[in-house]
Design a protein around this motif. Sequence first.
Motif, PDB file in Angstrom:
ATOM      1  N   ARG A 160       0.842  -1.209   0.000  1.00 60.61           N
ATOM      2  CA  ARG A 160       0.000   0.000   0.000  1.00 60.61           C
ATOM      3  C   ARG A 160       0.878   1.260   0.000  1.00 60.61           C
ATOM      4  N   GLN A 161       1.959   1.208   0.770  1.00 58.56           N
ATOM      5  CA  GLN A 161       2.919   2.339   0.781  1.00 58.56           C
ATOM      6  C   GLN A 161       3.400   2.642  -0.633  1.00 58.56           C
ATOM      7  N   PRO A 216      -5.500  -1.435   3.574  1.00 61.49           N
ATOM      8  CA  PRO A 216      -4.483  -1.478   4.632  1.00 61.49           C
ATOM      9  C   PRO A 216      -4.589  -2.758   5.466  1.00 61.49           C
ATOM     10  N   HIS A 217      -3.451  -3.268   5.853  1.00 65.12           N
ATOM     11  CA  HIS A 217      -3.421  -4.423   6.757  1.00 65.12           C
ATOM     12  C   HIS A 217      -2.501  -4.071   7.906  1.00 65.12           C
ATOM     13  N   TYR A 258       4.984  -2.777  10.868  1.00 69.00           N
ATOM     14  CA  TYR A 258       5.547  -1.496  10.442  1.00 69.00           C
ATOM     15  C   TYR A 258       4.561  -0.332  10.606  1.00 69.00           C
ATOM     16  N   ALA A 286       0.509   6.373   8.037  1.00 69.60           N
ATOM     17  CA  ALA A 286      -0.529   5.794   8.907  1.00 69.60           C
ATOM     18  C   ALA A 286      -1.849   6.567   8.842  1.00 69.60           C
ATOM     19  N   TRP A 346      -5.418   4.656   8.915  1.00 66.04           N
ATOM     20  CA  TRP A 346      -6.115   4.405  10.182  1.00 66.04           C
ATOM     21  C   TRP A 346      -6.749   5.646  10.791  1.00 66.04           C
TER      22      TRP A 346
END
Length: 177
Positions: free
Chosen positions: A30-31, A160-161, A165, A172, A176
């Motif tokens: 995802r990053q 996202p999982h 990290y 983030a 989230w």
Amino acid sequence: MDLLSTLFSLEEELSKVIGSYVQAFFICPRQVWLMSRQVCPDEDNIFLQIGRLIQKQAYSRERKEVHIEHLALDMIKRGEKTLVIAEVKKTSKAIEAARMQLAFYLYELKNMGIEAEGELLFPEERKKEILILTPEWEGKVEKVKQEILELINQPLPPSPHRGRYCSKCAYAEFCWA
Ligand code: SF4
């Protein structure tokens, strides 16, 4: 930048793999997708700042960051037989990702006609590792480049999982918040 230039720049971005994508791919796909869309990470993230500081200060006397086409190399030195490309990391916790990033640089340089060996440097841990581009590494790099291209050309990012990290990740708030 006007809309047309922005679209051209995005198209160019989605057609190439760069070293930071390779490293991030092993940490969180995802990053990589967010980076490919030039989503800016949280600049106040303390771990991001520490990482940059270590990269800036370590080996400052011999350090010469070099940009060659799409590659941003931390340091180039003259070795006994070839050039040596060094990559400086804050920690060896994600060493597999760091190895793959360095192998990617060696592979891309080889395709430009530049033979080099690699060095991974962990100044805080006083550790160094040599990396030679073998046919096995070349195969791994080709595979990962293909996987990254497929990933960044997806219209939406992977979900996202939560992983080990996330607590230090500068993205983030995109996952989230
Ligand atoms: S917060 Fe976690 S899921 Fe989101 S980009 Fe960072 S590492 Fe990936």
